[in-house]
Design a protein around this motif. Sequence first.
Motif, PDB file in Angstrom:
ATOM      1  N   ASP A 195       1.424  11.392  -5.502  1.00 53.21           N
ATOM      2  CA  ASP A 195       2.062  12.175  -6.551  1.00 53.21           C
ATOM      3  C   ASP A 195       3.470  12.656  -6.214  1.00 53.21           C
ATOM      4  OD1 ASP A 195       1.322  13.855  -4.571  1.00 53.21           O
ATOM      5  OD2 ASP A 195       0.206  15.268  -5.821  1.00 53.21           O
ATOM      6  N   THR A 196       3.992  12.239  -5.063  1.00 52.52           N
ATOM      7  CA  THR A 196       5.353  12.647  -4.688  1.00 52.52           C
ATOM      8  C   THR A 196       6.150  11.432  -4.237  1.00 52.52           C
ATOM      9  OG1 THR A 196       4.610  13.124  -2.432  1.00 52.52           O
ATOM     10  CG2 THR A 196       4.699  14.978  -3.975  1.00 52.52           C
ATOM     11  N   THR A 197       7.472  11.542  -4.315  1.00 52.65           N
ATOM     12  CA  THR A 197       8.352  10.471  -3.853  1.00 52.65           C
ATOM     13  C   THR A 197       8.558  10.597  -2.352  1.00 52.65           C
ATOM     14  OG1 THR A 197       9.516  10.497  -5.970  1.00 52.65           O
ATOM     15  CG2 THR A 197      10.640   9.434  -4.111  1.00 52.65           C
ATOM     16  N   ASN A 198       8.379   9.487  -1.645  1.00 54.38           N
ATOM     17  CA  ASN A 198       8.656   9.486  -0.208  1.00 54.38           C
ATOM     18  C   ASN A 198      10.159   9.623  -0.003  1.00 54.38           C
ATOM     19  OD1 ASN A 198       5.952   8.954   0.214  1.00 54.38           O
ATOM     20  ND2 ASN A 198       6.250   6.737   0.265  1.00 54.38           N
TER      21      ASN A 198
ATOM     22  N   ASN B  99       0.821  -1.213   0.000  1.00 58.32           N
ATOM     23  CA  ASN B  99       0.000   0.000   0.000  1.00 58.32           C
ATOM     24  C   ASN B  99       0.851   1.257   0.000  1.00 58.32           C
ATOM     25  OD1 ASN B  99      -2.391  -1.400   0.024  1.00 58.32           O
ATOM     26  ND2 ASN B  99      -2.541  -1.462   2.249  1.00 58.32           N
ATOM     27  N   ARG B 100       2.070   1.148   0.533  1.00 57.13           N
ATOM     28  CA  ARG B 100       2.941   2.318   0.630  1.00 57.13           C
ATOM     29  C   ARG B 100       4.182   2.137  -0.228  1.00 57.13           C
ATOM     30  NH1 ARG B 100       6.962   2.243   4.859  1.00 57.13           N
ATOM     31  NH2 ARG B 100       8.133   1.668   3.017  1.00 57.13           N
ATOM     32  N   PRO B 101       4.431   3.060  -1.187  1.00 54.42           N
ATOM     33  CA  PRO B 101       5.636   2.949  -2.028  1.00 54.42           C
ATOM     34  C   PRO B 101       6.902   3.030  -1.175  1.00 54.42           C
ATOM     35  CG  PRO B 101       4.094   4.561  -2.913  1.00 54.42           C
ATOM     36  CD  PRO B 101       3.602   4.196  -1.562  1.00 54.42           C
ATOM     37  N   LYS B 102       8.021   2.623  -1.763  1.00 59.66           N
ATOM     38  CA  LYS B 102       9.285   2.618  -1.017  1.00 59.66           C
ATOM     39  C   LYS B 102       9.687   4.041  -0.622  1.00 59.66           C
ATOM     40  CE  LYS B 102      12.628   2.992  -4.813  1.00 59.66           C
ATOM     41  NZ  LYS B 102      13.842   2.398  -5.402  1.00 59.66           N
ATOM     42  N   ILE B 103      10.522   4.125   0.381  1.00 61.54           N
ATOM     43  CA  ILE B 103      11.016   5.408   0.874  1.00 61.54           C
ATOM     44  C   ILE B 103      12.463   5.575   0.428  1.00 61.54           C
ATOM     45  CG2 ILE B 103      11.504   6.800   2.929  1.00 61.54           C
ATOM     46  CD1 ILE B 103       9.317   5.114   4.358  1.00 61.54           C
ATOM     47  N   GLU B 104      12.723   6.655  -0.307  1.00 59.95           N
ATOM     48  CA  GLU B 104      14.088   6.949  -0.751  1.00 59.95           C
ATOM     49  C   GLU B 104      14.841   7.641   0.385  1.00 59.95           C
ATOM     50  OE1 GLU B 104      15.420   6.120  -3.550  1.00 59.95           O
ATOM     51  OE2 GLU B 104      13.721   5.628  -4.856  1.00 59.95           O
ATOM     52  N   VAL B 105      16.087   7.227   0.615  1.00 62.75           N
ATOM     53  CA  VAL B 105      16.941   7.897   1.595  1.00 62.75           C
ATOM     54  C   VAL B 105      18.035   8.646   0.839  1.00 62.75           C
ATOM     55  CG1 VAL B 105      18.532   7.628   3.526  1.00 62.75           C
ATOM     56  CG2 VAL B 105      16.484   6.197   3.394  1.00 62.75           C
TER      57      VAL B 105
ATOM     58  N   GLN C 276      -1.961   5.621   4.435  1.00 62.58           N
ATOM     59  CA  GLN C 276      -3.235   5.088   4.917  1.00 62.58           C
ATOM     60  C   GLN C 276      -4.328   6.150   4.743  1.00 62.58           C
ATOM     61  OE1 GLN C 276      -3.924   2.004   5.882  1.00 62.58           O
ATOM     62  NE2 GLN C 276      -6.078   2.584   6.125  1.00 62.58           N
ATOM     63  N   HIS C 277      -3.964   7.401   5.055  1.00 61.05           N
ATOM     64  CA  HIS C 277      -4.912   8.514   4.885  1.00 61.05           C
ATOM     65  C   HIS C 277      -5.282   8.684   3.410  1.00 61.05           C
ATOM     66  CE1 HIS C 277      -6.695  12.501   5.241  1.00 61.05           C
ATOM     67  NE2 HIS C 277      -5.845  12.954   4.339  1.00 61.05           N
ATOM     68  N   ARG C 278      -4.275   8.579   2.522  1.00 63.14           N
ATOM     69  CA  ARG C 278      -4.543   8.737   1.089  1.00 63.14           C
ATOM     70  C   ARG C 278      -5.443   7.618   0.562  1.00 63.14           C
ATOM     71  NH1 ARG C 278       1.522  10.684  -0.815  1.00 63.14           N
ATOM     72  NH2 ARG C 278       1.118  12.930  -0.634  1.00 63.14           N
ATOM     73  N   LEU C 279      -5.238   6.419   1.092  1.00 60.95           N
ATOM     74  CA  LEU C 279      -6.095   5.304   0.666  1.00 60.95           C
ATOM     75  C   LEU C 279      -7.537   5.545   1.098  1.00 60.95           C
ATOM     76  CD1 LEU C 279      -3.878   2.157   1.399  1.00 60.95           C
ATOM     77  CD2 LEU C 279      -4.675   2.929  -0.840  1.00 60.95           C
ATOM     78  N   GLU C 280      -7.705   5.983   2.364  1.00 61.30           N
ATOM     79  CA  GLU C 280      -9.056   6.198   2.886  1.00 61.30           C
ATOM     80  C   GLU C 280      -9.769   7.325   2.143  1.00 61.30           C
ATOM     81  OE1 GLU C 280      -8.344   6.910   7.000  1.00 61.30           O
ATOM     82  OE2 GLU C 280      -7.959   4.801   7.475  1.00 61.30           O
ATOM     83  N   GLN C 281      -8.990   8.363   1.762  1.00 59.39           N
ATOM     84  CA  GLN C 281      -9.582   9.515   1.075  1.00 59.39           C
ATOM     85  C   GLN C 281      -9.537   9.373  -0.451  1.00 59.39           C
ATOM     86  OE1 GLN C 281     -11.031  12.018   2.806  1.00 59.39           O
ATOM     87  NE2 GLN C 281     -10.567  10.876   4.689  1.00 59.39           N
ATOM     88  N   ASN C 282      -8.957   8.243  -0.913  1.00 60.94           N
ATOM     89  CA  ASN C 282      -8.835   7.995  -2.358  1.00 60.94           C
ATOM     90  C   ASN C 282      -8.065   9.123  -3.058  1.00 60.94           C
ATOM     91  OD1 ASN C 282      -9.179   6.421  -4.651  1.00 60.94           O
ATOM     92  ND2 ASN C 282     -11.112   7.419  -5.211  1.00 60.94           N
ATOM     93  N   ILE C 283      -6.937   9.504  -2.436  1.00 66.94           N
ATOM     94  CA  ILE C 283      -6.088  10.571  -2.977  1.00 66.94           C
ATOM     95  C   ILE C 283      -4.912   9.925  -3.692  1.00 66.94           C
ATOM     96  CG2 ILE C 283      -4.658  12.583  -2.420  1.00 66.94           C
ATOM     97  CD1 ILE C 283      -6.372  12.913   0.123  1.00 66.94           C
TER      98      ILE C 283
END
Length: 433
Positions: free
Chosen positions: A345-348, A292-298, A335-342
């Motif tokens: 659009d940005t890289t974590n 559900n959550r894309p990878k996080i770039e460091v 999780q918030h974006r999934l619930e709000q169907n948003i």
Amino acid sequence: MTDHLSQTMYILLVDDNPNNLKVLSEAIQGCGWKALMATDGESAIAQAEYAHPDLILLDVMMPGIDGFETCQRLKANSITENIPIIFMTALSDATDKVKGLEIGAVDYITKPFQQEEVIARLKLHLKISHLTKTLEQRVQERTSELSQSVQQLQQTQLQLIQSEKMSTLGQLVAGIGHEINNPVGFLGGNRTHIEQYVQDLLRLIQLYEQKLPDPDADIDELIEEIDLEYIVEDLPKLLASMDQGITRLKDISCSLRTFARSDISSKVEFQIHEGLDSTLMLLKHRLKDQGNRPKIEVVAEYSDLPPISCYPGQLNQVFMNIIANAIDAFDELHQHRLEQNIAHDTTNTITITTSFEHEEQTVTVCIADNALGMPVEVKERIFEPSFTTKPVGKGTGLGLAISYQIIVDKHNGKIDCLSTPGKGTQFMITLPI
């Protein structure tokens, strides 16, 4: 006369009758007090604000604003609200007395008055006022003492939790390191032999193929069954994959030892980048794509840093708390974006920047994310013990409180937080070399 009244007391007399002022002034001065005088309500208010008398003797019937309105204005003023007021009146109507007491007077003297009665009442109310002030001061002092005791208790609790965690972690890691190192060493050593054996067997097969180019049907059937060509191609890849796995295990073992070094008793020289890298290594599995959550770039933007004198294990715990919180924030964001169907659009991104200030002889570590950010009321409390915004069972509220103690108390450093709701959070850690 009691001790507290032996010091100079100032009594403000407010009366439009000069004769009354003269008589009262003489009586007050005879007690060793100082008399201040006013003939109307306006000047009485001005003197009360300026001189801060210990008590006000106030006539009810005066030109301009009467005693009742004067009293109301004195009580509505934060500068004069606590000055005791005694009304003087020629009236004997009980209604007027009740009204005066309701608006804040402490007593009434009816004219014509006896000097002895006036002095007795003044002494009584000065004593009550003194006791009230003393009691308030003692309450404030006691409250301050209790507040300090609570803070000290919280600090002690945090230190105990911190010491216990580090001690337990150190023992755990020592055991894990020992358990990992033995099989990893065994696998690493055997992998070298297996690679040599495989190469030798493949050479032997190749030689057979050269010497016996026309094998019988049984050999041809077996070669086809086991897919010899694929085995020859895939075996080196499998060995290389095993080599990567063994290297990864060695890195994890090394990172664990770096992360939780047993350095509680004294500070040691330590390169901060090693601590950051070991922390990221241990959190690597959480940085990956979670479905559900894309990878996080460091993004690591390291400057050349000198080693600093510190407690490495404790600093690494701070890095772990902050980076793990950033990962949690990304989990909550998606999780918030999934619930709000948003749409995403940005890289974590978690950006870690280090710098060295030559003049101040300090090292700064900045850890920033572009996740949820925090409201002001939350940001102001993040370093408080037991404060958490996470659900029950997800957080203790001790991570950042312990981090603050480690940086500020243990290392004489600073830790600050900047956060913009909806844009992200940034922690800045400054440590003396």
